[in-house]
Design an enzyme around this catalytic site. Structure first.
Site, short mmCIF file in Angstrom:
data_model
loop_
_atom_site.label_atom_id
_atom_site.label_comp_id
_atom_site.label_asym_id
_atom_site.label_seq_id
_atom_site.Cartn_x
_atom_site.Cartn_y
_atom_site.Cartn_z
N GLY B 249 0.81 -1.22 0.00
CA GLY B 249 0.00 0.00 0.00
C GLY B 249 0.84 1.27 0.00
N HIS B 250 0.17 2.39 -0.15
CA HIS B 250 0.90 3.66 -0.23
C HIS B 250 1.59 4.00 1.08
CE1 HIS B 250 -3.13 6.01 0.61
NE2 HIS B 250 -2.95 5.05 1.46
#
Lengths: 355, 355, 355
Positions: B249-250
Site C-alpha cells: 500500500g501507499h
C-alpha cells in the site's frame, strides 16, 4: 462480432449433439439460455435443483432441461418442450457451447500487421495473432490458435492446437502449453520462481532454469501466475482449471482435472493430486503433498501433507466485532483455560476421594 | 537464444569465482546443475542437508558440492570431484548465475523499431528496449538496462543501471528504480494509493502525489503492485525481494533485504524493518510497525505492531471438515466455556472450604 | 508533464471552490500540501485528529486546515492563515484535486499513431488513446476519456465520459463502464467467470455470456479482476472503490459507494449492499448476501449472509510462534476440553448433592 439475437437453434440439433431426449414439440427452437427467473418464450432454462421445479413449471420458456425423474413434477408446464437429461447443468453447458460456437464462428484473421513475430517463430497458417502481440524466436504456435492482442510469447515456447491466449497473456521462454487451453488476460506463465539463497544478510538469486509444462484443456484465470521450475519443471496436469489471481510456485505439480478457485496461493514444490478442489483464497504451504480427491475449503490454510481424500477446513468463525474481541482474548489464553481445568480436575479428584 | 547443451564449464573457474576448494579431478567440467535425484554424469548437484548425503554418495554426477565437514561421509562417491564449500546452496546459486550468464550472454539490441520512446526520454546507448514498449518523456533508462516487450515506463521515471523489466512490467510517472533490479511481468509500480475521504456517503479521491522509490538489487514478482505515496513516498529498501501477487500500500517502508512471499498483502503506511521474512499470504494491517528480523508465518494476519524480533503466527488449525464444524461451534462459544469453568471453580471452592 | 514547483494557488480560490472560511491572511498562497511533520512555509497541511493540534501550532506552514471548533487551540500558530472547515481531510482532498487539475491540465492528444483502433469503434474527438492501445470494433469511447498506453478495449464496449484507463488496463467485449471511472493498470474487466460443470471427472466450461456493467465514479485498482456474468451481468454500483489485486466473481452485485481494500476476494453471485467497507484480504464465499452498511474486518472470511449492519471479524490472534504452537494443540482439541468440563460439572454436581 455482435451476437445476432435473431439466430435460432433447433432443440433437436442440440439434443443430438449433447444427449438426452425431447418431451413435447420436437421442432422447438431457442434463441439462447436464461436463468429460470427471467427466461423468455424464445429461451431455454435448466433445472438443476428440485427446489426450482415449481418456478420452472410457471416459467414461460421455450424449453426446459429437467431430469427424467423430475418430469412428472413438471406437469402443466408452459414450455414448448422439455429436454430430458440426467445432468441438466451439463446439458446446458454443452448446449451453450454449441450455441456460442455458432453465434461467434471463429474467423481466420491471420497475423495482425502490428504484431511483432520473430522470423524464427513457426505460426500455423490457421492461427490468429492479435494486434500488438509479440512472439519471440523459436516459438511454435499450433493450428487454430488465437493469440490475443498485446500478448507476449517468449522464445522457444510451444503452444498446442486450438489454444487461446486472451489479450495481454504472457508465456515466458521455453514453456509448453497444451492443446485447447485458455489463458486469460494478464496471466503470466513461466516467470522466475522465488528462489533465493541467503548470504550474510542478503539474498542471492538462484537462476530458474526449469519450465512450466501444461497439459491439454487447461484454463488459467486472469492475472494468475505460474512460476517456472528452479531446475525441474512446474507441471500443470490436463484439464486443470485455475481461476483468477492465483499464485502457483515453482516446481509445483497440479494433478489432472484439479480445480482451484480465485485468490488461492500454492507455494513452491507442492504436489496436488488429481480431481482436487481448492476453494477460493485457500493457501497451501511449500513442499506439501495433497492426495487425489481432496477438497480444501475457502480461506483455509494447509501447512502439512494430506494423505486421505475428503474435505478439510481451517477458518475461524465469523463474529460481530465486539464478540470477536472478547472471544479473541479467551482464545489467546487457551493454555490458561486448560491449566485451570486441570487444577480443578485435581481438586475435584481429591474432594471425591480424599484418601 | 536456445541454451547450448554442448557448453561445458570448468569447475576450477567456478570455484575461483565463487570460493571453496576442489577434492578430486581439478579439471572436471559440468554442463549445468540438476537435483541430486536425477543428476547425470555431466552435471553437478549440491548437498545442503545431511540427510541427502547417502543419495549423493550413490549419484553418478560430475561434481557434488558438499560442506567440508561432510566430506568424510562422501567416501566412495562416484563423482569426478567434490566441491567443498561452507554453504553448498549459496555456491550452487552463484555458480548457476555464472553459467547462465555465459549460456545466455546479453546482446545489445538497442531500441526495437516498434517501441514508442518519447524524444524527451534518455535511454543509455547500452540499454535494450523491447518490441512495443512505451517510454514517456523525461524517463531516464540506465546503462545495461533491458526494458521488456510491451512494458510501460511513465514520465520522469528513473531506472538505475543493469535493471531488467520483464515483458509487460509497468512503472508509473516519477518513480525511482535502483540498479540491478528485476521487475517481473505484470507488476505495477507507482499506481495511485487507495486514498479516499468520506463525504456524505460517497468517497472523494485524494490525489496521490508521492512516488515509489526503490533501492538497488530489488526483485519484484509478477503482477505485484506497489502504490505510490499519498504525499510522501513509498520506500522499498535495497535488496528487498517480493514474490508474485503481492500488494504494497501507499507510504509503506520496506527495510533492506526483507523478503516477502507470494500473495502477501501489506496495507498502507506500514513500516517493516530490515531482514524480515513475510511468508506467503500473510496480511499486515495499516499503520503498523514491524521491527528488524521478524518472521511472519504463512497466512498469518498482523494487526498490531511487533517490537521484538522472532517468529509470529496466527493461523487456525487444519481439520477434517466435520471435526472443524464441531470445533467451530465450541470456538464460537468460548465465553460460555470460560463462564462454566468459573462457575465450577466457585462451586468447588465452596465444596473444598464450606466455611 | 513535470510538476511546476513555482506554481502558487490562492487560498481564497480553494476556499471558494471547496467551502469553509479563512482566518488570517486572506491573500495567502500555497504551492501544495505536505504532511504536518514536514510542511514548509509555502505549503498547507490539514489537521484531522485533535492529537496533532499541538504539532500544528508549531508547524511553519503557509496554511493549516482545522475544524472551527479546534481554532481556539491553535492560538499562537505560525501559519499565515487557518482554513476553517468542518472536515479538514475532505477539504484537503478536494483542494488537492483542484491543485492537481491545474498542475497537470489535461491535454488533448487524440489517437496516438501506434494505437490500433477499429474503424468500427466510435471515439469521441475529445478522447485520447495512448501508444499501442488496441480498441476493437463497436467500442464507444466517451468525451474526455483517456485510454492509456497498451490498454485493450474489446468489441462493443461502452465507456462513459471522462473515464480514464491507465496503461495496460483491459475491458472485454460488451462491458459497460460508467462516466468518470478510473481503471488502473493491469485490471481486467469482463473476462470469463469460473463456470464449470462436472462431467465424469472432467470439467466442462460454461460459456460466460453476461457482461460487467459498472456505474459512474468507480475506481478499480491495479491487477484487480472483475469477471463477466454467466447468463446475467456482474454489477458494480456507482461510486464503488476497489483497491488492487481484488477478485470479483461472476454475477456479483456490489452496491453503490461500497469500498473494498486490497487482496480481498469475492466469490461468484455475492450480493453486497451499499456503503459497505470490506477491509484488506477479506474473503467472501459464493452466493452470500451482505446488507448495507456492513464493515468486514481485514483478513476476515465470510461464509454466510449478513443481515445486520455493523462490523464483523474472524481472524485468529497473532502469537509468538512457540505460543501459537501450544495454543494450536489446545484449539484443535477443544472438544476434549469441553468434554472434560462436562465430566467435571457432573462430578461436582454429585459431590454437591450426593442424594
Amino acid at each position: 462480432m455482435k451476437a445476432n439475437p435473431a439466430l435460432r437453434f433447433a432443440l433437436a440439433d442440440l439434443v443430438a449433439a449433447v444427449g438426452g431426449s425431447i418431451s413435447g414439440n420436437e421442432k422447438a427452437e431457442i434463441s439462447g439460455f436464461a436463468p429460470i427467473e427471467r427466461v423468455s418464450p424464445t429461451e431455454a432454462a435448466f433445472v438443476e435443483q428440485p427446489k426450482f421445479l415449481a418456478a420452472a413449471r410457471e416459467a414461460k420458456a421455450a424449453v426446459l432441461i429437467v431430469r427424467p425423474r423430475d418430469a412428472a413434477q413438471m406437469e402443466g408446464h408452459q414450455a414448448q418442450a422439455l429436454w430430458l437429461h440426467d445432468n441438466p447443468y451439463l446439458a446446458f453447458a454443452r448446449a451453450s457451447q454449441e450455441i456460442e460456437r455458432k453465434r461467434h464462428p471463429r474467423l481466420l484473421q491471420g497475423i495482425h500487421p502490428t504484431a511483432v513475430v520473430s522470423p524464427d517463430a513457426i505460426i500455423h497458417p490457421s492461427a490468429n495473432v492479435g494486434a500488438g502481440a509479440v512472439i519471440e524466436g523459436g516459438a511454435r504456435i499450433g493450428a487454430g490458435c488465437d493469440i490475443g492482442a498485446l500478448s507476449y510469447v517468449g522464445a522457444d515456447v510451444t503452444i498446442g492446437d486450438d489454444t487461446q491466449l486472451e489479450a495481454r497473456a504472457t508465456v515466458h521462454h521455453g514453456c509448453v502449453i497444451g492443446a485447447r487451453c485458455i489463458l486469460h488476460s494478464g496471466c503470466v506463465i513461466g516467470a522466475d520462481g522465488f528462489g533465493l539463497a541467503p548470504d550474510r544478510g542478503a539474498w542471492i538469486k538462484i537462476p530458474q532454469i526449469g519450465r512450466v509444462v501444461m497439459g491439454d484443456d487447461v484454463e488459467i484465470g486472469c492475472n494468475t501466475t505460474i512460476d517456472r521450475g528452479a531446475l525441474d519443471d512446474t507441471i500443470i496436469g490436463k484439464g486443470v482449471k485455475l481461476d483468477n489471481l492465483i499464485q502457483i510456485g515453482h516446481n509445483c505439480e497440479i494433478g489432472d482435472h484439479t480445480a482451484v478457485a480465485g485468490c488461492a496461493g500454492i507455494a513452491g514444490s507442492v504436489k496436488i493430486g488429481k480431481h482436487c478442489m481448492i476453494a477460493g483464497a485457500a493457501m497451501i504451504g511449500g513442499h506439501i503433498e495433497i492426495c487425489d480427491n481432496v477438497f480444501i475449503s475457502g480461506a483455509t490454510s494447509v501447512f502439512k501433507s494430506i494423505t486421505e481424500p475428503g474435505r478439510y477446513s481451517s477458518t475461524a468463525p465469523l463474529l460481530p466485532h465486539r464478540e470477536w474481541e472478547k472471544n479473541t482474548v479467551i482464545q489467546r489464553n487457551l493454555a490458561d483455560l486448560r491449566a485451570r481445568l486441570r487444577a480443578l480436575e485435581k481438586q475435584v479428584g481429591t474432594l471425591a476421594d480424599p484418601s
